[in-house]
Scaffold this active site. Sequence first.
Site, PDB file in Angstrom:
ATOM      1  N   CYS A 115       1.376  15.631 -14.420  1.00 17.82           N
ATOM      2  CA  CYS A 115       0.320  15.968 -15.373  1.00 17.82           C
ATOM      3  C   CYS A 115       0.685  17.134 -16.275  1.00 17.82           C
ATOM      4  O   CYS A 115       0.034  17.365 -17.295  1.00 17.82           O
ATOM      5  CB  CYS A 115      -0.971  16.299 -14.625  1.00 17.82           C
ATOM      6  SG  CYS A 115      -0.852  17.777 -13.598  1.00 17.82           S
ATOM      7  N   GLU A 127      -3.080   7.820 -12.179  1.00 18.83           N
ATOM      8  CA  GLU A 127      -3.965   8.995 -12.199  1.00 18.83           C
ATOM      9  C   GLU A 127      -3.275  10.135 -12.927  1.00 18.83           C
ATOM     10  O   GLU A 127      -2.064  10.315 -12.815  1.00 18.83           O
ATOM     11  CB  GLU A 127      -4.308   9.393 -10.760  1.00 18.83           C
ATOM     12  CG  GLU A 127      -5.109  10.681 -10.633  1.00 18.83           C
ATOM     13  CD  GLU A 127      -4.241  11.915 -10.434  1.00 18.83           C
ATOM     14  OE1 GLU A 127      -4.733  13.035 -10.670  1.00 18.83           O
ATOM     15  OE2 GLU A 127      -3.059  11.763 -10.040  1.00 18.83           O
ATOM     16  N   ARG A 173     -12.826  18.900 -10.421  1.00 18.14           N
ATOM     17  CA  ARG A 173     -11.409  18.568 -10.615  1.00 18.14           C
ATOM     18  C   ARG A 173     -11.358  17.210 -11.314  1.00 18.14           C
ATOM     19  O   ARG A 173     -11.128  16.165 -10.688  1.00 18.14           O
ATOM     20  CB  ARG A 173     -10.653  18.532  -9.288  1.00 18.14           C
ATOM     21  CG  ARG A 173      -9.140  18.351  -9.457  1.00 18.14           C
ATOM     22  CD  ARG A 173      -8.426  18.436  -8.120  1.00 18.14           C
ATOM     23  NE  ARG A 173      -7.012  18.190  -8.246  1.00 18.14           N
ATOM     24  CZ  ARG A 173      -6.095  19.070  -8.643  1.00 18.14           C
ATOM     25  NH1 ARG A 173      -6.482  20.289  -8.977  1.00 18.14           N
ATOM     26  NH2 ARG A 173      -4.826  18.751  -8.720  1.00 18.14           N
ATOM     27  N   ARG A 177     -10.267  14.053 -13.226  1.00 18.55           N
ATOM     28  CA  ARG A 177      -9.021  13.306 -13.378  1.00 18.55           C
ATOM     29  C   ARG A 177      -9.324  11.961 -14.025  1.00 18.55           C
ATOM     30  O   ARG A 177     -10.375  11.361 -13.780  1.00 18.55           O
ATOM     31  CB  ARG A 177      -8.341  13.068 -12.010  1.00 18.55           C
ATOM     32  CG  ARG A 177      -7.749  14.346 -11.403  1.00 18.55           C
ATOM     33  CD  ARG A 177      -6.632  14.876 -12.273  1.00 18.55           C
ATOM     34  NE  ARG A 177      -5.979  16.050 -11.728  1.00 18.55           N
ATOM     35  CZ  ARG A 177      -6.344  17.308 -12.002  1.00 18.55           C
ATOM     36  NH1 ARG A 177      -7.393  17.528 -12.765  1.00 18.55           N
ATOM     37  NH2 ARG A 177      -5.667  18.323 -11.519  1.00 18.55           N
TER      38      ARG A 177
END
Length: 388
Positions: free
Chosen positions: A89, A127, A178, A180
């Site tokens: 990421c 993801e 969080r 995502r």
Amino acid sequence: MFESSGTGDSMGEAAGFRYADLFAGIGGFAAVLEALGAEHVYSVEIDRHASAVYRRNWGRDPYGDVTEDASEDVMKVGEHDLLAAGFPCQPFSKSGAQKGMDEIRGTLFFNIMEVLQAHHPTLVVLENVRNLAGPRHTHEWEVIIERLRTEGYQVSETSAVFSPHQIAPEFGGFPQVRERVFITATLVPDGHVADPHVRPVVLPSHVRMTREWDLAEDLPLDDSHHVPGTDLSVAEVTWIDHWDTWVQFMNALRVSDADAAGEPARRLPGFPVWSHVWVSSQSERQAMLSPDGVPVPSWKKNFLLKNWDLYDRIRQVDPAWLRTWLAKTRTFPESRQKLEWQAQDETSLWNCVLSFRPSGIRAKRMTHLPALVAITQTPVLGPRDRRL
């Protein structure tokens, strides 16, 4: 939309399936897929420490490099039905340089495509950080969606974003923000046509969290104020105490204003409070608006103007208190001369979750935790006088 031919009530109850786990970390995807009865075929993780945890959890060592196992020339990934990949990421995160596919880590998606071209698993679950689907990375998002579709997969171009705090605890939810983005792609069977209007995955209503989290109960937090390694420094206590006197002053001021007007009290300012720019001189203010003759961006101008309005208002109410308070504030590092109040109607910093950030001291209610940023900004639990 086409449908699978499985007869079970869930994927795990169908005849069983095999999975490959790329960028495996410590095994988040593995935990879910193994619980569904999936058979492991392959996993890979380049970080040695994460690999060691994965090995302890699952009894196999994923340590390796996907670029050496899945490329135009090499394919060490075996046949499987589901491919899971939380690809790096950092190239897309707001915390980084955001170079996207212009840096090596941002191109690892193409190694995922090498696996898909070799095996065409039925389902792909990818993801990444939410920002991958943001305006800064429109090109990368479009490349990912188009490549998946070209390879025969049905996938929504609308992002599906989830965070643990949105999910009820009985379904694995947790009081932490969080966010995502998840990309789910399904192989279109031969002889079938993909749905031209694919909807993104959404959280079912029965899975969603319907009440407010309570950190003391839902983590749960122990009652101790003295957990080894979590104590605050003298400087940190000083910063919190000092800003708390400002919060108390502002609370009294807003209640007084409300009483005079016969209206409900307003909340503390929702914009970033920058005491380091609190000056009364018009020439100094103009210099901040156009340093070296170059106007600042509109967002910064907006914050500067709001801060000067706030400063002028406090100065009119109690200039002596403000001079004393500001003199001490100016001895702090610049990032500690800033406050980001996001705690709505709380009455004290010591009632909040606090984060010492480059952008200032951020205060939130004790209902959930912010994203933990590489353990450098571990939240302070105000009611416990210590870090998490």
